[in-house]
Design an enzyme around this catalytic site. Sequence first.
Site, PDB file in Angstrom:
ATOM      1  CD  GLU A 190       5.243   6.234 -23.223  1.00 36.32           C
ATOM      2  OE1 GLU A 190       5.836   7.269 -22.528  1.00 36.32           O
ATOM      3  OE2 GLU A 190       5.587   5.153 -23.858  1.00 36.32           O
TER       4      GLU A 190
ATOM      5  CG  ASP B  34       3.968   5.945 -18.967  1.00 29.22           C
ATOM      6  OD1 ASP B  34       4.045   4.751 -18.395  1.00 29.22           O
ATOM      7  OD2 ASP B  34       4.184   6.803 -20.128  1.00 29.22           O
TER       8      ASP B  34
ATOM      9  CG  HIS C 195      10.759  -0.725 -21.783  1.00 30.94           C
ATOM     10  ND1 HIS C 195      11.589   0.850 -22.224  1.00 30.94           N
ATOM     11  CD2 HIS C 195       9.348   0.408 -21.087  1.00 30.94           C
ATOM     12  CE1 HIS C 195      11.201   1.281 -22.172  1.00 30.94           C
ATOM     13  NE2 HIS C 195       9.875   1.201 -21.537  1.00 30.94           N
TER      14      HIS C 195
HETATM   15 ZN   LIG Z   1       4.938   4.583 -20.143  1.00 32.98          ZN
END
Ligand SMILES: [Zn+2]
Length: 479
Positions: A342, A370, A441
């Site tokens: 993804e 998500d 991230h």
């Molecule tokens: Zn994600």
Amino acid sequence: MTSFSNTRLLIKILASSTLLGCSDVGPNNRNEVEITQNTETSVLADENIQKIYDTALNGLHSYEITKSLTTEIGPRLAGSRNEARARKWATKKMNSLGFKKVRIDNFDIPGWERGVETASIMSPSRQQLFVTALGGSVATPAKGVRADVAYFENFDALTSSPESGLDGKIVYISGKMKKARDGAGYGPANQKRRSGATEAAKRGAAAVIIRSVGTDSHRFPHTGQMRYQDGVKKIPIGAISAPDADQLDRIFKDGKNVKLNLRLTPKSVGPKPSGNVIGEIVGSEKPDEIILIGAHLDSWDLGTGAIDDGAGVGIAMGAAQVLLESGLKPKRTIRVVLYGSEEVGLLGGKAYAEQHNDELANHIVATESDFGAGKIYGFQAGKTTGSKLFVSNYASMFKGLNIAAIEGESDGGPDIGPIAALGVPTVRLNQDGTDYFDLHHTPDDTFDKIDPDAMAQNVAAYATLIWLASETDIDLRGQ
Ligand SMILES: [Zn+2]
């Protein structure tokens, strides 16, 4: 709108929340529960919903699944060996939970691997910066790029500057991201990550650094996928941490020239295997009709991908697990899809749309988790009138979880975007993402950030949603 069935529903849900004793679970007042319902709703509202609440809110379904994934596998970069190990983990887990038709849909992706990453201010005063390469970036020369820095206060300042004059320079794009419950600051802040390298290269730059797309003040930089534009020179791009960006901003405000050394050595590694993992509860009456619940199995490589999207994997699998444990037999098939790759461009979502094209007409609705591990506050329709009817009709079922209907249309989510574009209706459960972009991230995306109570609330909500979707007579495709 008071009727026998409404009263019954109210009593059931009140009973359920008292039984559970959850301090922040329970309808706020009678009026909120008494919204438009048809008779079908009241039939669905009986002991089955209570069973779902009881099972989910007293259990650790998603929490345990997410712990297992992030501990046993760890980071799961798209196309990596760990992503492949995660597919094996997922098939084993699905089988052990009692899912049927467990399989992997394989596809290949262009691989990319991180290398060395360092950055230092060389003048006016030597100091280290904390930097990470953006996904897909090319490398600097082995010794790095040493150059004067051209400062842009945000992405718009760069795009509105003349298309020349930055020859050989390192472009620095600043610009803070706004914190918001619904993550509204991400789209605007993300432009520099996605297109910063292209815009700087058009103006002759040798490399780019950006202020991380994030809302924290820690010294971890945030990675994420970037894009090159065809016909424009590919130059390396990295993100620096927020405090390092603040430092650079102050130096530029003082009117000083800055010289920087940037070294990034990521590389493309050719085609690599990826895949989507699928498992089902086969429908008892309409097995060909599919309720899709998704999340993505891959993560960035810096953390262990707990909030993005290990939590979603736990929530999607946990919701189906709750239906099985509650002894419910959904009429339609519940299909859990754990998408691969993804992060690097929705490649799993696109592969699914291609590989399952011939059965998309049988997809009744798709939903996806998500957006981290925060509690859900909203229930929102997709683009079809049928999905709006579904949300307004069943919103009361979520009151006991402190979830209210949200006006407007949502796009469902990233991985189900490709099938939504082909006509599959979507509905969304909106999570509180206020802190999501503090961790997103970064190396800080780890399991300790996950709260079991919030996860249980998510699972209760998704289990309720997929149960309702499996039983409803509302045509979600209806325009
Ligand atoms: Zn994600």
